[in-house]
Write a protein that holds these residues in place. Sequence first.
Motif, short mmCIF file in Angstrom:
data_model
loop_
_atom_site.label_atom_id
_atom_site.label_comp_id
_atom_site.label_asym_id
_atom_site.label_seq_id
_atom_site.Cartn_x
_atom_site.Cartn_y
_atom_site.Cartn_z
N THR A 28 6.60 -34.51 -6.09
CA THR A 28 7.29 -34.75 -7.36
C THR A 28 8.42 -33.77 -7.66
N SER A 29 8.57 -32.70 -6.87
CA SER A 29 9.60 -31.73 -7.24
C SER A 29 10.04 -30.89 -6.06
N ILE A 30 11.18 -30.25 -6.24
CA ILE A 30 11.66 -29.19 -5.35
C ILE A 30 11.99 -28.02 -6.26
N ARG A 31 11.22 -26.95 -6.13
CA ARG A 31 11.46 -25.81 -7.00
C ARG A 31 10.99 -24.54 -6.35
N ALA A 32 11.46 -23.42 -6.93
CA ALA A 32 11.10 -22.10 -6.41
C ALA A 32 9.83 -21.60 -7.08
N TYR A 33 9.00 -20.97 -6.28
CA TYR A 33 7.79 -20.33 -6.77
C TYR A 33 7.84 -18.85 -6.38
N TRP A 34 7.21 -18.03 -7.23
CA TRP A 34 7.13 -16.60 -6.97
C TRP A 34 5.68 -16.19 -6.75
N GLY A 35 5.50 -15.18 -5.91
CA GLY A 35 4.19 -14.56 -5.80
C GLY A 35 3.98 -13.56 -6.93
N GLN A 36 2.78 -12.97 -6.96
CA GLN A 36 2.43 -12.08 -8.06
C GLN A 36 2.94 -10.66 -7.86
N GLY A 37 3.39 -10.36 -6.65
CA GLY A 37 3.91 -9.03 -6.36
C GLY A 37 2.88 -8.14 -5.70
N THR A 38 3.36 -7.28 -4.80
CA THR A 38 2.49 -6.31 -4.14
C THR A 38 3.23 -4.97 -4.11
N GLN A 39 2.51 -3.91 -4.46
CA GLN A 39 3.14 -2.58 -4.57
C GLN A 39 3.27 -1.94 -3.20
N VAL A 40 4.45 -1.43 -2.92
CA VAL A 40 4.70 -0.62 -1.73
C VAL A 40 5.17 0.75 -2.20
N THR A 41 4.45 1.78 -1.80
CA THR A 41 4.80 3.15 -2.16
C THR A 41 4.99 3.97 -0.89
N VAL A 42 6.17 4.57 -0.77
CA VAL A 42 6.49 5.41 0.39
C VAL A 42 6.59 6.85 -0.10
N SER A 43 5.62 7.65 0.30
CA SER A 43 5.56 9.02 -0.20
C SER A 43 4.73 9.88 0.73
N SER A 44 5.10 11.15 0.81
CA SER A 44 4.32 12.08 1.60
C SER A 44 3.31 12.80 0.72
N LEU A 85 10.09 3.29 7.07
CA LEU A 85 10.13 3.23 5.61
C LEU A 85 10.62 4.53 5.01
N LYS A 86 11.36 4.38 3.90
CA LYS A 86 11.94 5.51 3.19
C LYS A 86 11.40 5.53 1.76
N PRO A 87 11.41 6.68 1.10
CA PRO A 87 10.95 6.72 -0.30
C PRO A 87 11.70 5.73 -1.19
N GLU A 88 12.96 5.47 -0.90
CA GLU A 88 13.72 4.53 -1.72
C GLU A 88 13.31 3.07 -1.51
N ASP A 89 12.42 2.82 -0.57
CA ASP A 89 11.86 1.47 -0.40
C ASP A 89 10.69 1.23 -1.35
N THR A 90 10.28 2.25 -2.07
CA THR A 90 9.18 2.10 -3.03
C THR A 90 9.55 1.10 -4.11
N ALA A 91 8.70 0.09 -4.28
CA ALA A 91 8.97 -0.97 -5.25
C ALA A 91 7.79 -1.94 -5.25
N GLY A 112 0.81 -1.21 0.00
CA GLY A 112 0.00 0.00 0.00
C GLY A 112 0.84 1.25 0.00
N LEU A 113 0.16 2.37 0.29
CA LEU A 113 0.80 3.68 0.34
C LEU A 113 1.03 4.06 1.80
N VAL A 114 2.24 4.49 2.11
CA VAL A 114 2.57 4.87 3.49
C VAL A 114 3.51 6.08 3.45
N GLN A 115 3.43 6.90 4.48
CA GLN A 115 4.31 8.06 4.56
C GLN A 115 5.70 7.66 5.02
N PRO A 116 6.71 8.45 4.68
CA PRO A 116 8.07 8.17 5.18
C PRO A 116 8.07 8.06 6.71
N GLY A 117 8.79 7.05 7.20
CA GLY A 117 8.81 6.79 8.62
C GLY A 117 7.75 5.84 9.09
#
Length: 119
Positions: A103-119, A85-91, A10-15
Motif C-alpha cells: 500500500t505504500s512506499i515510505r521511509a522508516y527509521w530505526g530506534q537508534g543505537t549508541q556508539v561511544t568512542v573513548s579511552s 573509530l575516532k572520538p568524533e564518531d561518538t553519536a 557500544g563502547l569502543v576505544q579509539p582505533g
Amino acid sequence: QVQLVESGGGLVQPGGSLRLSCAASGSIFSINNMGWYRQAPGKQRELVARITSGGSTDYADSVKGRFTISRDNAKNTVYLQMNSLKPEDTAVYYCRSTVVTETSIRAYWGQGTQVTVSS
C-alpha cells in the motif's frame, strides 16, 4: 506494519571497530535505499552512508576509507562496518530504509543505537 531494529552499538576505544546491523521486518515487498545516519549531542542528524538496491554506495567525507556499508537483501538487513573509530564518531546511529509494501512506499527509521568512542 514495518519495523527496523538496530544492534551492535557500544563502547569502543579509539582505533577500534564495531559492526552495526539493522533488520527490517513486517509486510515488506522490497526495500529501495538503505542508510545510516548519526546524531551527536547538540548537532543535527547527518548522513553517514547509504546503499541503493543495486549496491551503489555513498559516504560522508568524514568516514570514507574507514566505514563500509553493505546489505543482505534476503534478510532485509543493512550493515555498517566501522573501523579506525575516532572520538568524533561518538553519536547515536540510526538506520533508515525506504520500504515498499502493498500500500505504500515510505521511509522508516530505526530506534537508534549508541556508539561511544573513548579511552
